[in-house]
Design a protein around this motif. Structure first.
Motif, short mmCIF file in Angstrom:
data_model
loop_
_atom_site.label_atom_id
_atom_site.label_comp_id
_atom_site.label_asym_id
_atom_site.label_seq_id
_atom_site.Cartn_x
_atom_site.Cartn_y
_atom_site.Cartn_z
N PRO A 1 0.83 -1.22 0.00
CA PRO A 1 0.00 0.00 0.00
C PRO A 1 0.86 1.26 0.00
O PRO A 1 2.03 1.24 0.42
CB PRO A 1 -0.79 -0.11 1.31
N ASP A 2 0.27 2.38 -0.45
CA ASP A 2 1.01 3.64 -0.53
C ASP A 2 1.60 4.06 0.81
O ASP A 2 2.76 4.45 0.89
CB ASP A 2 0.09 4.77 -1.05
N ASP A 3 0.78 3.99 1.88
CA ASP A 3 1.26 4.47 3.18
C ASP A 3 2.41 3.60 3.70
O ASP A 3 3.40 4.11 4.24
CB ASP A 3 0.13 4.52 4.20
N LEU A 4 2.31 2.30 3.51
CA LEU A 4 3.36 1.40 3.97
C LEU A 4 4.62 1.59 3.13
O LEU A 4 5.75 1.52 3.65
CB LEU A 4 2.88 -0.05 3.89
N THR A 5 4.46 1.85 1.85
CA THR A 5 5.60 2.11 0.97
C THR A 5 6.37 3.34 1.44
O THR A 5 7.60 3.34 1.51
CB THR A 5 5.15 2.30 -0.49
N GLU A 6 5.64 4.41 1.76
CA GLU A 6 6.29 5.65 2.19
C GLU A 6 6.94 5.50 3.55
O GLU A 6 8.02 6.05 3.81
CB GLU A 6 5.27 6.80 2.20
N ARG A 7 6.33 4.74 4.44
CA ARG A 7 6.93 4.51 5.76
C ARG A 7 8.22 3.69 5.62
O ARG A 7 9.20 3.93 6.31
CB ARG A 7 5.93 3.80 6.67
N LEU A 8 8.20 2.71 4.72
CA LEU A 8 9.40 1.91 4.48
C LEU A 8 10.50 2.79 3.89
O LEU A 8 11.66 2.72 4.32
CB LEU A 8 9.08 0.75 3.52
N ARG A 9 10.13 3.62 2.93
CA ARG A 9 11.11 4.51 2.30
C ARG A 9 11.76 5.42 3.34
O ARG A 9 12.98 5.63 3.35
CB ARG A 9 10.43 5.35 1.21
#
Length: 432
Positions: A254-262
């Protein structure tokens, strides 16, 4: 120093400097030559400390992984009983050729000759010249397969070493003609039970690929050692994939999880993660890139995913040119500052199973954010596929970018690579 307390394996020394100190796994200690890995950190705080910590952590994991592979190879490729017997047979014949005045058929003379020898294998053959040659075993089949089929392919040798270490853990080294279906089931069940590299359960597809290696080696051995009337017990062995279709099915990140990982990543891992997200490529395809595969100054900046000195490719269709977004270009430029010209962009992953190490490091960070097993680093590839669908990208362009084989002969055969690259770049722009 508050940050230091949150970094695992880091302690504060009496002189105020920081030290990374981590015990080496017991199974790797002998191969490494010590019980503990330790190294002082030059940085004390902030982003520099995080970057240096990540580099040392990667160095530790790389060192342990390399030594384990080396130890497994040394143990696996040692002489089999059959090879030891044959070598002793040749040596015993040489011994008799140098003996004068003694009769090899006389037990007393045989004892006289044997008493002067140090090699126990040769000594036993001198005393018992009618001893029969040991039966060919699984390991004999593997070594012959390596010689005839693997040859100088380092990546394949590493793969079969890893697979065969689990075969031996499950059933040892059995004679080929004594293999039973029960043995095959034990190997399968053991492979299923082993936690995959980076954590989590193996998929049925992974176990099937590993069993295919075993099946190929056994079939080869049965033919080469004239045991063709013996059935290969690994043929038709079932692996339940029900869990793969539901419980372990990967989902797009998901977008939010992708940004948190980044946001959680630093240095090379941050660059690699961004490039994976912006290209939809596999981890091994990206960390295996060399400077010669990168074309940032081209009219259409792109990477050429192709076989090189670092790694092979999964399929023929994986050989492809992928246009780069601005974010991907920025990450590559940052990574190139640390890489040798023309060489591997990420030399720490330019080795057998290097992609596994990179994937494990990324997964370690992802698991801090979510425990849901349906989300893995490969989920970035699924996410890229969804993004392509969302902008209405034609399927043939999706296949081209992701390295999937197209059923359309016209798309596969006709048209120049440059024209296909320009068209793909137009669609890539819609993703940003």
């Amino acid at each position: 120093m508050a940050l230091m307390t949150k970094l695992k394996h880091v302690d504060l020394l009496a002189d105020g400097s920081l030290r990374y100190r981590r015990r080496i796994p017991l199974v790797a200690q002998e191969a490494v030559g010590k019980k503990v890995f330790q190294q002082r950190l030059q940085s004390k705080e902030g982003a520099d400390l995080i970057k240096e910590y990540a580099e040392i952590e990667s160095l530790y994991e790389q060192m342990v992984a390399q030594r384990l592979v080396r130890a497994r190879k040394e143990a696996l490729w040692g002489n089999t009983p059959r090879e030891t017997f044959k070598a002793a047979k040749v040596s015993s014949e040489s011994v008799w050729e140098g003996v004068r005045g003694l009769d090899r058929d006389d037990p007393e003379d045989r004892h006289l000759v044997a008493a002067s020898l140090k090699d126990e294998g040769v000594k036993k053959l001198i005393l018992n010249p009618n001893k029969t040659e040991p039966k060919p075993t699984l390991k004999d089949a593997l070594k012959l397969y390596r010689k005839e089929r693997v040859k100088d392919d380092a990546a394949m040798e590493t793969r079969i070493t890893r697979v065969w270490s689990e075969v031996e853990e499950a059933i040892g080294d059995l004679p080929l003609d004594e293999l039973k279906r029960e043995n095959a089931r034990k190997v399968r069940d053991h492979m299923i039970s082993v936690e995959k590299y980076g954590g989590g359960n193996r998929s049925a597809a992974t176990v099937k690929r590993m069993l295919n290696v075993v099946k190929a080696v056994v079939s080869f051995g049965l033919v080469e050692f004239d045991l063709g009337d013996k059935t290969n017990p690994f043929i038709g062995l079932k692996v339940d994939d029900q869990g793969d279709r539901e419980d372990t099915k990967r989902l797009p990140l998901p977008d939010d999880l992708t940004e948190r990982l980044r946001a959680s990543l630093r240095g090379d891992l941050a660059h690699i993660m961004t490039i994976l997200d912006e290209t939809g490529a596999r981890v091994g395809e990206i960390v295996g890139l060399e400077g010669a595969d990168l074309f940032l100054d081209h009219e259409t900046p792109y990477i050429h995913i192709r076989p090189n000195t670092t790694r092979r490719l999964k399929t023929d269709s994986s050989n492809r040119m992928v246009p780069l977004t601005d974010a991907a270009q920025k990450s590559f430029k940052a990574a190139l500052k640390e890489a040798e010209t023309g060489g591997p962009i990420w030399p720490q992953y330019s080795r057998p199973r290097g992609s596994d190490s990179a994937s494990a490091a990324l997964m370690k960070n992802l698991r801090k954010l979510t425990k849901d097993r349906k989300f893995t680093i490969h989920s970035l590839r699924h996410r890229f596929k969804d993004r392509c669908r969302d902008v209405g990208m034609p399927k043939n362009i999706q296949d081209q970018l992701l390295g999937h084989s197209s059923v359309d002969v016209g798309e596969r055969v006709y048209g120049s690579p440059e024209a296909k690259l320009r068209l793909a770049a137009q669609w890539i722009e819609k993703l940003t």
